[in-house]
Design an enzyme around this catalytic site. Structure first.
Site, mmCIF file in Angstrom:
data_model
loop_
_atom_site.group_PDB
_atom_site.id
_atom_site.type_symbol
_atom_site.label_atom_id
_atom_site.label_comp_id
_atom_site.label_asym_id
_atom_site.label_seq_id
_atom_site.Cartn_x
_atom_site.Cartn_y
_atom_site.Cartn_z
ATOM 1 N N CYS A 69 0.730 -0.884 0.150
ATOM 2 C CA CYS A 69 0.316 -0.397 0.153
ATOM 3 C C CYS A 69 1.028 1.245 -0.010
ATOM 4 C CB CYS A 69 -0.507 0.062 1.308
ATOM 5 S SG CYS A 69 -0.468 0.182 2.892
ATOM 6 N N HIS A 108 -1.246 1.125 7.106
ATOM 7 C CA HIS A 108 -2.409 0.687 5.721
ATOM 8 C C HIS A 108 -1.922 2.424 5.455
ATOM 9 C CE1 HIS A 108 -4.037 0.255 2.120
ATOM 10 N NE2 HIS A 108 -4.809 1.109 2.094
ATOM 11 N N ASP A 123 -8.555 3.937 -2.920
ATOM 12 C CA ASP A 123 -7.287 3.647 -2.628
ATOM 13 C C ASP A 123 -7.179 2.036 -3.852
ATOM 14 O OD1 ASP A 123 -5.606 1.301 -1.468
ATOM 15 O OD2 ASP A 123 -6.885 1.745 0.588
#
Length: 261
Positions: A69, A108, A123
């Site tokens: 991420c 994250h 995202d």
């Protein structure tokens, strides 16, 4: 158009006739998801890519790799900023559905986009759980081929907002829940490259990290998804699911062939 954007558009097969607008983002995010896999090769190989625009561009575009991420969403942030959107990065904590508990705190990364008086979350680095469109803070549900997504304002010790998912038939085999589930909690505090570096190092070094032990990779495809672990290679397509055993030493060859065709 900048050199970065020109190279990226060619890589993902995006042919803009005008500058990328907010309405173009679903198509743009979908094309990104088909090119950049979620994978932890750099972690296992102890290759700490600096969290800068130039270094991430070199890693993802020139060296043709994926990332986790903090790689994928930081790269998305740099791209959107270069296009001209008002964006910043934020920090969150994933909820582990199997263990019904929060995972490694604050590891994250996601992107927040401001458009006029509206706020959205983007995202492209949450495994294959990708909304493929900006998710509004209004609570409105966004649906994509991977499921439905929404944001709720809920105060937790991990942040004041939740990204929730209703995966429907798209649930991973390991997920046993039904209906809306917590994906992750997040804060709205903007973060910079120093925080990105700390997140990267926690993923590399912390014993609680789920990404520094065994190889893994996943990516959306035009008709489904592919998931590669140290033991199995699973393909989900419109015609069904196939699962092949991965023998010792085969992971790299399968990864290079299937994820960068």
């Amino acid at each position: 158009m900048t050199i970065l954007l020109d190279s990226l558009y060619k890589r993902i097969g995006y042919r803009p006739t005008k500058p990328v607008a907010f309405a173009d983002l679903p198509e743009f995010l979908s094309l990104l998801s088909l090119q950049f896999p979620f994978e932890n090769g750099a972690v296992l190989n102890k290759e700490r890519t600096p969290m800068t625009k130039n270094d991430l561009t070199d890693a993802l575009l020139n060296k043709k790799r994926g990332g986790l991420c903090y790689d994928l969403n930081a790269f998305l942030y740099y791209i959107l900023k270069e296009i001209g959107f008002s964006v910043h990065m934020v920090q969150g904590t994933v909820f582990n559905q199997q263990e019904r508990a929060w995972a490694q705190t604050g590891t994250h990364i996601a992107v927040i986009l401001q458009k006029a008086n509206e706020t959205y979350l983007l995202d492209t680095g949450f495994g294959i759980n990708l909304p493929l469109a900006p998710v509004p803070f209004s609570g409105e549900t966004v649906a994509s081929k991977t499921g439905a997504y929404r944001i709720r304002k809920v105060k937790t010790d991990k942040g004041d907002y939740l990204l929730e998912m209703d995966k429907g038939d798209y649930l991973l085999e390991m997920d046993k829940g039904e209906g809306w589930q917590t994906g992750y909690a997040f804060t709205m505090k903007p973060i910079d490259e120093k925080v990105l570096t700390k997140v990267r190092d926690a993923i590399f070094d912390d014993k609680a990290s789920p990404f520094n032990k065994h190889p893994l990779a996943s990516k959306l495809t035009k008709d489904g998804k592919i998931i590669l672990s140290k033991d199995h290679f699973t393909k989900h397509t419109e015609s069904g699911v196939t699962k092949e055993k991965v023998e010792d030493g085969e992971f790299a060859a399968i990864f290079n062939q299937a994820f960068f065709d």
